[in-house]
Design a protein around this motif. Sequence first.
Motif, mmCIF file in Angstrom:
data_model
loop_
_atom_site.group_PDB
_atom_site.id
_atom_site.type_symbol
_atom_site.label_atom_id
_atom_site.label_comp_id
_atom_site.label_asym_id
_atom_site.label_seq_id
_atom_site.Cartn_x
_atom_site.Cartn_y
_atom_site.Cartn_z
ATOM 1 N N ASP A 191 15.853 10.643 -4.777
ATOM 2 C CA ASP A 191 15.914 9.291 -5.272
ATOM 3 C C ASP A 191 14.536 8.939 -6.191
ATOM 4 O O ASP A 191 14.604 7.930 -6.943
ATOM 5 N N PHE A 192 13.460 9.765 -6.133
ATOM 6 C CA PHE A 192 12.370 9.501 -6.830
ATOM 7 C C PHE A 192 12.804 9.761 -8.355
ATOM 8 O O PHE A 192 12.680 8.880 -9.307
ATOM 9 N N TRP A 193 13.522 10.956 -8.713
ATOM 10 C CA TRP A 193 13.990 11.095 -10.139
ATOM 11 C C TRP A 193 14.953 10.301 -10.581
ATOM 12 O O TRP A 193 15.055 9.805 -11.734
ATOM 13 N N TYR B 221 -0.946 9.730 -17.733
ATOM 14 C CA TYR B 221 -1.402 10.897 -16.882
ATOM 15 C C TYR B 221 -0.563 11.031 -15.650
ATOM 16 O O TYR B 221 -0.865 12.288 -15.055
ATOM 17 N N CYS B 222 0.678 10.238 -15.548
ATOM 18 C CA CYS B 222 1.304 10.428 -14.416
ATOM 19 C C CYS B 222 1.998 11.932 -14.447
ATOM 20 O O CYS B 222 2.491 12.508 -15.096
ATOM 21 N N ILE B 223 1.753 12.806 -13.141
ATOM 22 C CA ILE B 223 2.345 13.928 -13.241
ATOM 23 C C ILE B 223 3.754 13.893 -12.128
ATOM 24 O O ILE B 223 4.091 14.926 -11.766
ATOM 25 N N GLN B 224 4.305 12.905 -11.860
ATOM 26 C CA GLN B 224 5.520 12.685 -11.128
ATOM 27 C C GLN B 224 5.453 13.521 -9.646
ATOM 28 O O GLN B 224 6.234 13.956 -9.157
ATOM 29 N N CYS B 225 4.165 13.265 -9.040
ATOM 30 C CA CYS B 225 4.027 14.036 -7.913
ATOM 31 C C CYS B 225 4.614 13.255 -6.772
ATOM 32 O O CYS B 225 5.139 13.813 -5.587
ATOM 33 N N GLY B 226 4.843 12.024 -6.886
ATOM 34 C CA GLY B 226 5.570 11.177 -5.771
ATOM 35 C C GLY B 226 4.630 10.728 -4.755
ATOM 36 O O GLY B 226 5.185 10.102 -3.646
ATOM 37 N N ALA B 227 3.469 10.972 -4.913
ATOM 38 C CA ALA B 227 2.542 10.496 -3.770
ATOM 39 C C ALA B 227 2.674 9.102 -3.590
ATOM 40 O O ALA B 227 2.579 8.617 -2.406
ATOM 41 N N CYS B 228 2.430 8.237 -4.551
ATOM 42 C CA CYS B 228 2.737 6.878 -4.504
ATOM 43 C C CYS B 228 3.929 6.503 -4.073
ATOM 44 O O CYS B 228 4.213 5.416 -3.277
ATOM 45 N N HIS B 229 5.013 6.787 -4.539
ATOM 46 C CA HIS B 229 6.468 6.560 -4.377
ATOM 47 C C HIS B 229 6.633 6.572 -2.755
ATOM 48 O O HIS B 229 7.279 5.754 -2.105
ATOM 49 N N PRO C 84 6.576 2.294 -7.425
ATOM 50 C CA PRO C 84 5.533 2.488 -8.271
ATOM 51 C C PRO C 84 5.222 3.433 -9.272
ATOM 52 O O PRO C 84 4.829 3.083 -10.544
ATOM 53 N N ALA C 85 5.963 4.665 -9.272
ATOM 54 C CA ALA C 85 5.969 5.807 -10.148
ATOM 55 C C ALA C 85 6.756 5.174 -11.270
ATOM 56 O O ALA C 85 6.520 5.482 -12.512
ATOM 57 N N ALA C 86 7.957 4.621 -10.794
ATOM 58 C CA ALA C 86 8.997 4.431 -12.020
ATOM 59 C C ALA C 86 8.476 3.176 -12.646
ATOM 60 O O ALA C 86 8.745 3.267 -14.045
ATOM 61 N N VAL D 248 -3.730 6.363 -3.581
ATOM 62 C CA VAL D 248 -2.902 7.944 -3.126
ATOM 63 C C VAL D 248 -3.183 8.658 -4.435
ATOM 64 O O VAL D 248 -3.000 9.791 -4.482
ATOM 65 N N CYS D 249 -2.943 7.772 -5.405
ATOM 66 C CA CYS D 249 -2.672 8.780 -6.876
ATOM 67 C C CYS D 249 -3.726 9.502 -7.059
ATOM 68 O O CYS D 249 -4.798 9.338 -7.416
ATOM 69 N N PRO D 250 -3.470 10.771 -7.357
ATOM 70 C CA PRO D 250 -4.373 12.005 -7.469
ATOM 71 C C PRO D 250 -4.771 12.020 -8.990
ATOM 72 O O PRO D 250 -5.686 12.639 -9.377
ATOM 73 N N LYS D 251 -4.267 11.261 -10.101
ATOM 74 C CA LYS D 251 -4.332 11.157 -11.467
ATOM 75 C C LYS D 251 -4.998 9.793 -11.697
ATOM 76 O O LYS D 251 -5.148 9.523 -13.065
ATOM 77 N N ASP D 252 -5.416 9.083 -10.855
ATOM 78 C CA ASP D 252 -5.756 7.460 -11.142
ATOM 79 C C ASP D 252 -4.782 7.035 -12.143
ATOM 80 O O ASP D 252 -5.540 6.041 -13.159
ATOM 81 N N VAL D 253 -3.804 7.048 -11.970
ATOM 82 C CA VAL D 253 -2.957 6.275 -12.883
ATOM 83 C C VAL D 253 -3.032 4.776 -12.428
ATOM 84 O O VAL D 253 -2.636 3.962 -13.475
ATOM 85 N N ASN D 254 -3.204 4.381 -11.298
ATOM 86 C CA ASN D 254 -3.281 2.801 -10.814
ATOM 87 C C ASN D 254 -2.041 2.045 -11.090
ATOM 88 O O ASN D 254 -2.037 1.186 -11.763
ATOM 89 N N PRO D 255 -0.841 2.624 -10.419
ATOM 90 C CA PRO D 255 0.202 2.070 -10.616
ATOM 91 C C PRO D 255 0.501 0.455 -10.476
ATOM 92 O O PRO D 255 0.935 -0.310 -11.143
ATOM 93 N N ILE D 256 -0.271 -0.125 -9.531
ATOM 94 C CA ILE D 256 -0.261 -1.525 -9.223
ATOM 95 C C ILE D 256 -0.811 -2.271 -10.591
ATOM 96 O O ILE D 256 -0.477 -3.268 -10.797
HETATM 97 S S1 SF4 Z 1 0.599 9.015 -7.474
HETATM 98 FE FE1 SF4 Z 1 0.056 9.002 -9.579
HETATM 99 S S2 SF4 Z 1 0.682 11.027 -10.743
HETATM 100 FE FE2 SF4 Z 1 1.727 10.816 -8.653
HETATM 101 S S3 SF4 Z 1 3.704 10.061 -9.447
HETATM 102 FE FE3 SF4 Z 1 2.372 8.289 -8.694
HETATM 103 S S4 SF4 Z 1 1.610 7.572 -10.420
HETATM 104 FE FE4 SF4 Z 1 2.373 9.408 -10.772
#
Ligand code: SF4
Length: 326
Positions: A115-117, A154-162, A177-179, A221-229
């Motif tokens: 679902d994430f992808w 910087y997003c690495i598509q880890c899915g933590a936020c999703h 949020p990642a999308a 939770v984002c480990p890369k500080d992407v700050n999706p919000i």
């Molecule tokens: S938590 Fe951050 S790095 Fe991981 S998918 Fe979400 S935005 Fe990308």
Amino acid sequence: MSAIPSKKITFKIFRFNSETDYLPTYIDYVVDVTHENVVLDILTTIKNEMDGSLSYRRSCRHGICGICSVKVNGKAILACKQNVLQMTETYGDTLTIEPLSIKRAMKDLIIDKEDFWVKHAAVKPFLDADVEDAPENEHFVSPAQVDQLLEADYCIQCGACHYSCPSLEISDAFMGPAAFAAAYRFQADVRDDQTNERLNLVNQEESGIWDCVKCMECAEVCPKDVNPIEKITKLHNMVFEAGIAKNNIATRHAVYFKDSIKKHGQLNEAGLVIYSEKGYGMYKHLKVGMQMIAKGKAGINPYSVPKSDKMDEIAKLVKISSTSKF
Ligand code: SF4
Ligand code: SF4
Ligand code: FES
């Protein structure tokens, strides 16, 4: 040379095989942990030295591939980045490790991320531009224009936020949020053709940016500080600027917020509810409204709001900070 001091920590690990099990179990493993250990070290120790049947994903071990994310005591982390003893300062000496999404568990900590992808691909996460086959010049992008991406790349598509997003938890349609961070990354790129197609994709009701409840968990939770919000808020503005905002509860909420500050110098909470909800929708908030009146937080007349002293300054601030065509 003396050994590095260590501490015994109990790890309760989620175990489940979707092909054979009806319910999961949690198995305890006690491991000596030093200040150097990250969560992935512990999983590797358990697999190599205690229980070879444990399954989890890992690849780069450097916070780049985004594959090792799991939840520890309910918080999504990158296993190869998160220090264990730091977590024990918050949660104590027993840590529970679970997959990012229990309902998508396939084998132990491995989940089905389809679902994430699918949602990530749906926002056109690529440059949409007509480029000549053999252009004479490169498309120069200035440092200031790169800054506009706000590190969304910087997003690495880890899915933590999703898999931490409450809106997504209650609605499978919500893109997550990642999308949205990916959509912003390409929408903000000056090389993109800047059509409204991507914006229209994220501007849908139920699935789009207006169903975010602004809980900030994705940023947390984002480990890369992407700050999706932050990117979601930028997309809100882009939708207004493009003139494609639809009249719905979320857009009315944004419009009234600005109007109230402009008019009173402060937020008129009662007016916000009445304007956003329209019609009968506002009646579901009557009980809270009565409680607010009882506590003196709202007046009987919802439109009677005292004006702030410095309305001139507030008007200037609203003007310079507002880029949207509300
Ligand atoms: S938590 Fe951050 S790095 Fe991981 S998918 Fe979400 S935005 Fe990308
Ligand atoms: S801020 Fe919005 S997108 Fe981020 S986790 Fe909360 S509801 Fe989801
Ligand atoms: S193993 Fe690649 S990010 Fe953790």
